[in-house]
Design a protein around this motif. Structure first.
Motif, PDB file in Angstrom:
ATOM      1  N   THR A  54      15.018  15.926  68.408  1.00 17.77           N
ATOM      2  CA  THR A  54      15.366  17.059  69.273  1.00 17.77           C
ATOM      3  C   THR A  54      14.743  18.361  68.794  1.00 17.77           C
ATOM      4  OG1 THR A  54      17.418  17.389  68.030  1.00 17.77           O
ATOM      5  CG2 THR A  54      17.544  16.037  70.035  1.00 17.77           C
TER       6      THR A  54
ATOM      7  N   PRO B 189       4.521  22.068  73.369  1.00 13.84           N
ATOM      8  CA  PRO B 189       5.933  22.054  72.968  1.00 13.84           C
ATOM      9  C   PRO B 189       6.248  22.972  71.797  1.00 13.84           C
ATOM     10  CG  PRO B 189       5.162  19.822  73.395  1.00 13.84           C
ATOM     11  CD  PRO B 189       3.958  20.704  73.448  1.00 13.84           C
TER      12      PRO B 189
ATOM     13  N   ALA C 220       8.886  25.999  71.929  1.00 13.27           N
ATOM     14  CA  ALA C 220      10.058  26.057  71.044  1.00 13.27           C
ATOM     15  C   ALA C 220      10.176  27.412  70.354  1.00 13.27           C
ATOM     16  CB  ALA C 220       9.978  24.955  69.991  1.00 13.27           C
TER      17      ALA C 220
ATOM     18  N   GLU D 189      16.098  21.079  76.147  1.00 13.70           N
ATOM     19  CA  GLU D 189      14.735  21.623  76.058  1.00 13.70           C
ATOM     20  C   GLU D 189      14.460  22.488  77.270  1.00 13.70           C
ATOM     21  OE1 GLU D 189      11.338  19.380  74.479  1.00 13.70           O
ATOM     22  OE2 GLU D 189      12.689  17.658  74.520  1.00 13.70           O
TER      23      GLU D 189
END
Length: 611
Positions: free
Chosen positions: A275, A306, A310, A424
């Motif tokens: 995760t 990604p 993040a 997410e």
């Protein structure tokens, strides 16, 4: 003639470059990974990214200095291999050719697009995962510094597990082996943990997965580069092993992102970190370096990177003058201070007498700071409210097909909002839980182990019912309201007070003291209701029982007879309860007629505009 079990694999160089080709072998490299061969005349990127591991960088420089990689005559501006080169792993081969970190088990593909990992025996293939494996205290030794980093591996003790256990074994098979092999040497809960850890190490981990470990206050990150090996180690500390290519440097634990610290705090020897894999991928890299890394992979330009996604900053917007005007707050600076308290503590309580607008302000402020009502959930506490209502518990539910009723684990409002906030794509968006009448419930009973998480947001705890490891997302904020008139705020213990910032809303101070006047002015109504309220509160000695302005900020008050009706049915009953048993004539002391006579301006009331 023997048939080669592996087809030819291809890897596309960055920026739409040419394809390199190579073959997997069954020969084991120096760290236990399968070797990979790239033939002569294969293209090599001429540049490297700053994050290329030193070991791969050094190998690349050596191959160039030896002339085994040379300037290409086929692809101007690029390099190419001049002879066949055998690498320790597919990832090492990909790193040398692309000049960047490379998960070779995924990026080397067949002509029809199947990744190399699909051809490896015994492994469970699919999306790559990330793992934490603890090795800093294995029966008293730090295996990370002693073995893992120097030898390029990660291990699991499995001291009593029989020899010959196959990679890819099912969880049920692992459970049976643990039950037999550890029958009298482990407790029930220890066996449960062993099943999960052994199954993850043997069957869920695979080459190309990210692996992390902690030692000496630093996080070390690597990539699994081969299959599992079972050995008979002399001290039984490393019976199961996997080869790992570790990065050159570790990362200071206290400087890691909070959501990564939360997962790392889970107290198991093997923990899945998938995760937060994007957070791990971005450690130590700037945004520009991450973009360079992404170029080394064939990536759809419409797909967000990604690791960059993040990094989206969690922000609480600065309150504006327009918001202050909408909420009729005297100063925008007061709203900014509330916003700063929320940012620093993440939990805040608005407290004061009834009618001071606590719930309204909490909702409006949360909607502004969160970007809309979708990120806001309200729950009201009451004396029978419990942990099972608030977070999770077993509740009777009817099966839609069989119509049978059974108890099923059901999420409460905090668990639902926490799950939404931690998805997410949502982690940079503030989410707010409004708890109305916070002090009316037994707080220790309602919060349970969550008390700990309110103060230690970078930790996780094992949940009572589900057994999940849970942490409060960094983007989840809590605003509570407390009514001081019922005295229950005095029962709030020191532990809860330490976890919340407290902001008073009182008729004696701004923004509440002048709220009714500002509202009357905005509605173009006379000032008499505000003067009457001031006169009323001047006669109430106890500040916790003074009357808030919201009772007089409703349309019904300004219809014919509305003010008298509101005073008689809403305000005087509160004061009768306050003075119960004291023998005070409530009407004579707090009635409209008595208050109007006390107003200095005129014995006649100001006109009240009709609705």
């Amino acid at each position: 003639m023997a048939t080669d079990p592996y087809p030819e694999f291809r890897l596309r160089l960055p920026n739409g470059g040419p394809e390199a080709r190579g073959r997997q072998t069954d020969e084991m490299g120096t760290n236990g990974s399968r070797r990979f061969v790239v033939g002569p005349g294969q293209p090599v990127r001429s540049e490297i990214v700053p994050s290329l591991p030193n070991s791969v960088r050094s190998l690349r420089e050596l191959l160039i200095s030896e002339g085994r990689i040379k300037p290409s005559s086929t692809w101007p501006g690029r390099l190419e291999t001049s002879e066949s080169i055998t690498f320790n792993s597919p990832s090492e081969a990909g790193g040398v050719l692309t000049g960047s970190s490379c998960n070779g088990w995924v990026t080397w593909k067949t002509e029809d697009g199947r990744p190399l990992g699909d051809f490896m025996p015994g492994a469970s293939w699919g999306p790559n995962r990330a793992w934490l494996v603890r090795g800093s205290n294995v029966t008293g030794l730090d295996l990370v510094q002693r073995m893992w980093l120097p030898e390029g591996r990660v291990t699991l003790a499995a001291s009593r597990l029989r020899q010959g256990v196959a990679e890819g074994i099912s969880k049920e098979q692992v459970r049976s082996l643990v039950q037999e092999d550890y029958e009298s040497t482990a407790t029930y809960s220890q066996k449960q943990d062993l099943v999960e850890e052994l199954h993850a190490f043997l069957s869920r981990m695979k080459p190309g997965d990210t692996v992390c470990t902690i030692s000496g206050g630093r996080l070390y990150v690597g990539e699994i580069s081969g299959e599992v090996e079972q050995t008979e180690s002399e001290d039984h500390r490393s019976n199961l092993r996997r080869p790992v290519t570790w990065q050159d440097e570790g990362y200071a634990y206290e400087e890691l992102p909070e959501e990564l610290q939360q997962r790392l705090s889970i107290q198991h020897d093997v923990v899945e970190l998938t995760t937060v894999q994007a957070v791990i991928d971005g450690l130590g890299l700037t945004d520009e370096e991450l973009a360079d890394e992404a170029e080394a992979i064939e990536r759809d330009p419409s797909v967000e990177i990604p690791a960059l996604a993040a990094r989206r900053e969690l922000e609480l917007p600065e309150p504006t003058d327009e918001l202050a005007a909408e909420l009729l707050v005297h100063k925008t600076d007061w709203l900014r201070e509330v916003r700063d308290l929320l940012w620093d503590d993440r939990q805040l309580v608005l407290y004061g007498p009834p009618g001071t607008g606590k719930t309204y302000l909490a909702l409006k402020l949360a909607e502004f700071l969160g970007g809309g009502p979708e990120q806001v959930k309200l729950v009201q506490f009451h004396p029978s409210y419990a942990y099972e209502d608030f977070f999770e518990g077993f509740r009777p539910q009817e099966d839609p097909e069989t119509r049978e009723v059974a108890f099923r684990l059901t999420a409460g409002p905090l668990r639902e909002l926490a799950d939404l906030a931690s998805r997410e794509g949502n982690r940079h968006l503030p989410h707010f839980l409004i708890i109305d009448e916070l002090n009316r419930a037994n707080l220790a009973k309602v919060f349970g182990e969550l008390y700990f998480l309110l103060e230690y947001r970078n930790k996780s705890v094992r949940l009572t019912y589900s057994g999940d490891d849970f942490a409060l997302p960094p983007n989840l904020f809590v605003i509570g309201t407390m009514n001081t008139a019922d005295r229950s705020i005095a029962l709030v213990d020191a532990a809860m007070r330490r976890r919340f910032a407290f902001v008073e809303l009182s008729p004696r101070t701004e923004p509440t003291s002048g709220l009714l006047r500002r509202w009357l002015k905005s509605q173009r109504k006379g000032s008499e209701p505000a003067e009457l309220l001031d006169a009323l509160n001047a006669r109430i000695d106890d500040p916790d029982f003074r009357i808030g302005p919201s009772y007089l900020m409703k349309k019904g008050v300004y219809r014919d007879g509305g003010l008298e009706r509101t005073w008689r049915t809403k305000i005087l009953p509160l004061l009768e309860e306050h003075h119960y048993g004291e023998g005070i004539d409530i009407e004579k002391r707090y009635g409209l007629a008595a208050l109007r006579r006390s107003l200095p301006q005129s014995p006649e009331p100001d006109p009240v505009s009709p609705a």
